[in-house]
Design a protein around this motif. Structure first.
Motif, PDB file in Angstrom:
ATOM      1  N   ASN A  67       0.861  -1.183   0.000  1.00  0.00           N
ATOM      2  CA  ASN A  67       0.000   0.000   0.000  1.00  0.00           C
ATOM      3  C   ASN A  67       0.896   1.231   0.000  1.00  0.00           C
ATOM      4  O   ASN A  67       2.130   1.137   0.089  1.00  0.00           O
ATOM      5  CB  ASN A  67      -0.949   0.009   1.213  1.00  0.00           C
ATOM      6  N   TRP A  68       0.267   2.422  -0.071  1.00  0.00           N
ATOM      7  CA  TRP A  68       1.057   3.644  -0.125  1.00  0.00           C
ATOM      8  C   TRP A  68       1.640   4.039   1.229  1.00  0.00           C
ATOM      9  O   TRP A  68       2.492   4.934   1.300  1.00  0.00           O
ATOM     10  CB  TRP A  68       0.225   4.789  -0.704  1.00  0.00           C
ATOM     11  N   ASP A  69       1.194   3.413   2.310  1.00  0.00           N
ATOM     12  CA  ASP A  69       1.815   3.653   3.613  1.00  0.00           C
ATOM     13  C   ASP A  69       3.118   2.876   3.767  1.00  0.00           C
ATOM     14  O   ASP A  69       3.991   3.256   4.548  1.00  0.00           O
ATOM     15  CB  ASP A  69       0.852   3.259   4.746  1.00  0.00           C
ATOM     16  N   ASP A  70       3.248   1.784   3.017  1.00  0.00           N
ATOM     17  CA  ASP A  70       4.465   0.975   3.029  1.00  0.00           C
ATOM     18  C   ASP A  70       4.776   0.563   1.587  1.00  0.00           C
ATOM     19  O   ASP A  70       4.655  -0.600   1.208  1.00  0.00           O
ATOM     20  CB  ASP A  70       4.261  -0.254   3.909  1.00  0.00           C
ATOM     21  N   PRO A  71       5.175   1.511   0.747  1.00  0.00           N
ATOM     22  CA  PRO A  71       5.319   1.246  -0.688  1.00  0.00           C
ATOM     23  C   PRO A  71       6.632   0.532  -1.020  1.00  0.00           C
ATOM     24  O   PRO A  71       7.634   1.148  -1.371  1.00  0.00           O
ATOM     25  CB  PRO A  71       5.269   2.649  -1.296  1.00  0.00           C
ATOM     26  N   ARG A  72       6.597  -0.778  -0.963  1.00  0.00           N
ATOM     27  CA  ARG A  72       7.803  -1.566  -1.249  1.00  0.00           C
ATOM     28  C   ARG A  72       7.963  -1.847  -2.741  1.00  0.00           C
ATOM     29  O   ARG A  72       9.065  -2.000  -3.242  1.00  0.00           O
ATOM     30  CB  ARG A  72       7.724  -2.886  -0.475  1.00  0.00           C
ATOM     31  N   ILE A  73       6.847  -1.941  -3.472  1.00  0.00           N
ATOM     32  CA  ILE A  73       6.859  -2.131  -4.920  1.00  0.00           C
ATOM     33  C   ILE A  73       5.996  -1.018  -5.514  1.00  0.00           C
ATOM     34  O   ILE A  73       4.832  -0.872  -5.142  1.00  0.00           O
ATOM     35  CB  ILE A  73       6.277  -3.505  -5.317  1.00  0.00           C
ATOM     36  N   VAL A  74       6.565  -0.236  -6.437  1.00  0.00           N
ATOM     37  CA  VAL A  74       5.848   0.950  -6.909  1.00  0.00           C
ATOM     38  C   VAL A  74       5.898   1.048  -8.435  1.00  0.00           C
ATOM     39  O   VAL A  74       6.934   0.819  -9.062  1.00  0.00           O
ATOM     40  CB  VAL A  74       6.439   2.236  -6.287  1.00  0.00           C
ATOM     41  N   TYR A  75       4.743   1.380  -8.994  1.00  0.00           N
ATOM     42  CA  TYR A  75       4.634   1.813 -10.388  1.00  0.00           C
ATOM     43  C   TYR A  75       4.277   3.295 -10.374  1.00  0.00           C
ATOM     44  O   TYR A  75       3.256   3.673  -9.792  1.00  0.00           O
ATOM     45  CB  TYR A  75       3.527   1.048 -11.113  1.00  0.00           C
ATOM     46  N   PRO A  76       5.073   4.148 -11.011  1.00  0.00           N
ATOM     47  CA  PRO A  76       4.717   5.571 -11.044  1.00  0.00           C
ATOM     48  C   PRO A  76       3.674   5.896 -12.088  1.00  0.00           C
ATOM     49  O   PRO A  76       3.116   6.995 -12.090  1.00  0.00           O
ATOM     50  CB  PRO A  76       6.046   6.245 -11.395  1.00  0.00           C
ATOM     51  N   GLY A  77       3.380   4.941 -13.008  1.00  0.00           N
ATOM     52  CA  GLY A  77       2.500   5.229 -14.138  1.00  0.00           C
ATOM     53  C   GLY A  77       3.281   5.914 -15.250  1.00  0.00           C
ATOM     54  O   GLY A  77       4.471   6.209 -15.111  1.00  0.00           O
ATOM     55  N   CYS A  78       2.626   6.159 -16.365  1.00  0.00           N
ATOM     56  CA  CYS A  78       3.308   6.816 -17.485  1.00  0.00           C
ATOM     57  C   CYS A  78       3.385   8.321 -17.230  1.00  0.00           C
ATOM     58  O   CYS A  78       2.618   8.878 -16.446  1.00  0.00           O
ATOM     59  CB  CYS A  78       2.601   6.517 -18.803  1.00  0.00           C
TER      60      CYS A  78
END
Length: 426
Positions: free
Chosen positions: A217-228
């Motif tokens: 989740n965004w409180d614990d963002p371990r894997i992130v996609y920023p989007g285009c």
């Protein structure tokens, strides 16, 4: 004092996207979009310089095609040179749109501070500040436009392999860079998020999914996609940009959004039940365009408009020629807006319950469509009932279940009522 590192994470630049669909409707707006993508990339570089980040990560699909132009290559490399002159390294991988085999090494050389991760194996790099190791960085590129199903794109990307490959370097942070479908797209180098989180990597900088997404989740963002960085279709609505990431010892990754798009895509649902004329429909839509543009905080906006509500104008608004003329009027009124389609979603003013009672078979069909649109369980039951009546096409019928969302079923319901009442559908 706790150590920290700050970097910019971007992905899915798609330099050189052609925008053929928009070009058929408006060459001028297609040209605007074509220029909006390199401008968005320039904003990524501007943000890195303004925030004085330690490094930049670009997680694949720099180019929209495996045959990118010399112009697009030079624009991308010029941005990397701006980072190089500022002392900011860049770590990048290729994606399925711009696989490793397609990169034109004869167009230009990467600056010395830019590291392209290989495709045949994982690659490793060490970021140091004032000769103190701060961050282990590892990644792997797409080799071809498809990823072999028997291989894992994250194999060898974990803290122990990073340290071994970098002569036992010890650093407080570790970052992985991959272009992966994760569990969201099983066709493009899928990977298990639980597995990624277990690999001793503090932050996975991912590309491929064009929506902002964080796991768990965004409180614990371990894997992130920023989007285009710039929306390209009506499926890519809302703010677009990259992520500013700060890693601090003993604290969950801190991620903030940095907008980069100059053109916003929106899907608008406009209730036109109060309109007495098509001209009033035009005014209602125009007001909604201005409201959405203010929320999007972009200079320009492309919108797909769906007309909704019960109105005596239903017959007129069902006509494709009227909607196309309305689309052209909306697109020509203000330079900031373009409407790529006006969809029919209105209905005739009527008492639905009474309309459903007209005719035995038709009333049953209308009632089923209404119920199917109200819940996932009812929708599944509806498709299963249809499959039982057509067993030879059962597989195809069930495959349609995911496409039968509430809006589609509501359209079918309104069409059924129109047919019940003898209204000719266009």
């Amino acid at each position: 004092m706790a150590r920290s590192v700050t970097f910019l994470h971007a992905a899915d630049l798609h330099l050189g996207a052609p925008f053929r669909g928009i070009r058929r409707l408006s060459p001028a707006w297609a040209d605007r979009l074509t220029e909006a993508i390199p401008r968005a990339y320039d904003r990524v570089i501007d943000a890195a310089l303004a925030h004085q980040v330690d490094f930049v990560v670009i997680a694949g699909d720099v180019f929209d095609t495996s045959r990118a132009s010399y112009r697009d290559y030079r624009h991308f490399f010029d941005g990397l040179m701006r980072l190089h002159r500022a002392g900011i390294p860049c770590y990048l991988c290729t994606g399925n749109h711009d696989p490793f085999t397609s990169w034109q090494s004869d167009f230009a050389d990467l600056p010395p501070s830019a590291v392209m991760f290989p495709a045949d194996r994982p690659g490793y790099a060490l970021f140091s500040r004032q000769e103190q190791p701060l961050c282990l960085v590892a990644g792997r590129s797409y080799f071809n436009q498809t990823w072999p199903h028997h291989l894992s794109i994250v194999e060898g990307i974990d803290r122990s392999h990073m340290q071994a490959a970098l002569d036992g370097a010890q650093a407080p942070f570790a970052v992985g860079v991959v272009h992966t479908g994760l569990h969201l797209d099983p066709l493009k180098a899928p990977s298990d998020p639980v597995d990624l989180v277990s690999r001793g990597v503090d932050y996975w900088a991912c590309g491929h999914i064009h929506q902002r997404y964080a796991y768990p989740n965004w409180d614990d963002p371990r894997i992130v996609y920023p989007g285009c960085i710039q929306g390209r279709t009506t499926r890519e609505t809302g703010p677009r940009g990259c992520c500013l990431v700060t890693l601090v010892e003993g604290v969950a990754p801190q991620v903030s959004f940095v907008p980069t798009a100059s053109i916003a895509w929106q899907r608008l649902n406009v209730d036109v039940s109060s309109a007495r004329t098509v001209a009033e429909v035009e005014e209602l839509v125009t007001r909604q365009l201005f409201r959405e543009n203010g929320r999007a905080q972009c200079a320009d906006m492309i919108a797909r408009v769906r007309l909704a509500g019960a109105t005596a104008l239903h017959g007129q608004l069902c006509r494709p020629d009227v909607r196309e003329q309305l689309r052209q009027r909306l697109s020509s009124r203000y330079a900031e807006f373009f409407v790529d389609a006006v969809e029919a979603g209105t209905e005739r003013p009527r008492e639905r319950a009474q309309a459903e009672r007209v005719g035995l078979f038709a009333s049953q069909l209308a009632a089923c469509l209404r119920a199917a649109g109200e819940s996932d369980a009812a929708r599944a039951a509806f498709t299963q009932a249809v499959a039982r009546q057509a067993p030879e096409q059962a597989r195809d019928v069930r495959a349609l279940e995911g496409a039968l969302d509430a809006a589609v079923l509501d359209d079918a319901y309104r069409l059924a009522l129109d047919l019940l009442e003898g209204v000719e559908a266009e």
